[in-house]
Design a protein around this motif. Sequence first.
Motif, PDB file in Angstrom:
ATOM      1  N   ARG A   1       0.829  -1.214   0.000  1.00  0.00           N
ATOM      2  CA  ARG A   1       0.000   0.000   0.000  1.00  0.00           C
ATOM      3  C   ARG A   1       0.864   1.265   0.000  1.00  0.00           C
ATOM      4  O   ARG A   1       0.553   2.235  -0.695  1.00  0.00           O
ATOM      5  CB  ARG A   1      -0.946   0.023   1.202  1.00  0.00           C
ATOM      6  CG  ARG A   1      -1.941  -1.092   1.229  1.00  0.00           C
ATOM      7  CD  ARG A   1      -2.970  -0.954   0.117  1.00  0.00           C
ATOM      8  NE  ARG A   1      -3.922  -2.051   0.182  1.00  0.00           N
ATOM      9  CZ  ARG A   1      -4.045  -2.992  -0.745  1.00  0.00           C
ATOM     10  NH1 ARG A   1      -3.292  -2.966  -1.814  1.00  0.00           N
ATOM     11  NH2 ARG A   1      -4.931  -3.941  -0.618  1.00  0.00           N
ATOM     12  N   VAL A   2       1.926   1.262   0.765  1.00  0.00           N
ATOM     13  CA  VAL A   2       2.825   2.424   0.793  1.00  0.00           C
ATOM     14  C   VAL A   2       3.519   2.567  -0.564  1.00  0.00           C
ATOM     15  O   VAL A   2       3.671   3.674  -1.086  1.00  0.00           O
ATOM     16  CB  VAL A   2       3.850   2.308   1.942  1.00  0.00           C
ATOM     17  CG1 VAL A   2       4.886   3.419   1.867  1.00  0.00           C
ATOM     18  CG2 VAL A   2       3.140   2.331   3.289  1.00  0.00           C
TER      19      VAL A   2
ATOM     20  N   GLU B   1       2.312   1.591  -3.455  1.00  0.00           N
ATOM     21  CA  GLU B   1       1.286   2.114  -4.364  1.00  0.00           C
ATOM     22  C   GLU B   1       1.057   3.607  -4.157  1.00  0.00           C
ATOM     23  O   GLU B   1       0.858   4.350  -5.121  1.00  0.00           O
ATOM     24  CB  GLU B   1      -0.031   1.358  -4.170  1.00  0.00           C
ATOM     25  CG  GLU B   1       0.003  -0.053  -4.698  1.00  0.00           C
ATOM     26  CD  GLU B   1      -1.241  -0.857  -4.333  1.00  0.00           C
ATOM     27  OE1 GLU B   1      -2.022  -0.411  -3.449  1.00  0.00           O
ATOM     28  OE2 GLU B   1      -1.426  -1.921  -4.931  1.00  0.00           O
ATOM     29  N   ALA B   2       1.071   4.061  -2.920  1.00  0.00           N
ATOM     30  CA  ALA B   2       0.882   5.486  -2.634  1.00  0.00           C
ATOM     31  C   ALA B   2       2.013   6.309  -3.247  1.00  0.00           C
ATOM     32  O   ALA B   2       1.779   7.404  -3.781  1.00  0.00           O
ATOM     33  CB  ALA B   2       0.811   5.729  -1.131  1.00  0.00           C
ATOM     34  N   ASN B   3       3.227   5.788  -3.201  1.00  0.00           N
ATOM     35  CA  ASN B   3       4.352   6.487  -3.817  1.00  0.00           C
ATOM     36  C   ASN B   3       4.231   6.512  -5.336  1.00  0.00           C
ATOM     37  O   ASN B   3       4.580   7.499  -5.983  1.00  0.00           O
ATOM     38  CB  ASN B   3       5.674   5.843  -3.396  1.00  0.00           C
ATOM     39  CG  ASN B   3       6.122   6.308  -2.044  1.00  0.00           C
ATOM     40  OD1 ASN B   3       6.449   7.469  -1.856  1.00  0.00           O
ATOM     41  ND2 ASN B   3       6.111   5.407  -1.077  1.00  0.00           N
TER      42      ASN B   3
END
Length: 157
Positions: free
Chosen positions: A131-132, A134-136
């Motif tokens: 998830r992190v 993907e956020a980046n």
Amino acid sequence: MSEGIFAIARSGLDVERQRMEVIAQNLANAGTTRTATGEPYQPMRLISAPRVETETVFARELNGSAVAQASSSTLAAGGLTGAQALAVEPTNAPPRVVHDPSHPQADAHGMVRYPGIDHAGEMSLMVQTLRVYEANVVMFNAARSMYMRALEIGNKG
């Protein structure tokens, strides 16, 4: 300013990629009783932290540096310039002991020591890492889209 955004996103992507490699290594070695050196496998964790500029924003402002005036993104971020991996360190998880007298690594009581890897915890950390990451990627793509749109607007004028 946009180069700073891309650098921050890239550093986050790199740290999360490294974290995913450590998680994969832990899961791959969950059933390993001994490494190639004969030592028991110890689960690992990636230690990461924000990357902070060595020269503070205050010091540049005090010196009247043109870089400080041009770098409003760094000023707004308080000197943070991304993420960094500091180290990969072993956890202090106790080994998982299983009774298996037929195993070649069994002790005199028939007990085999496996790494103390919590599969559910590793999978949860893997999802969080994904998830992190993907956020980046979203941040990187949004910055690229805004940069390209600004170039289009600039070419019309």
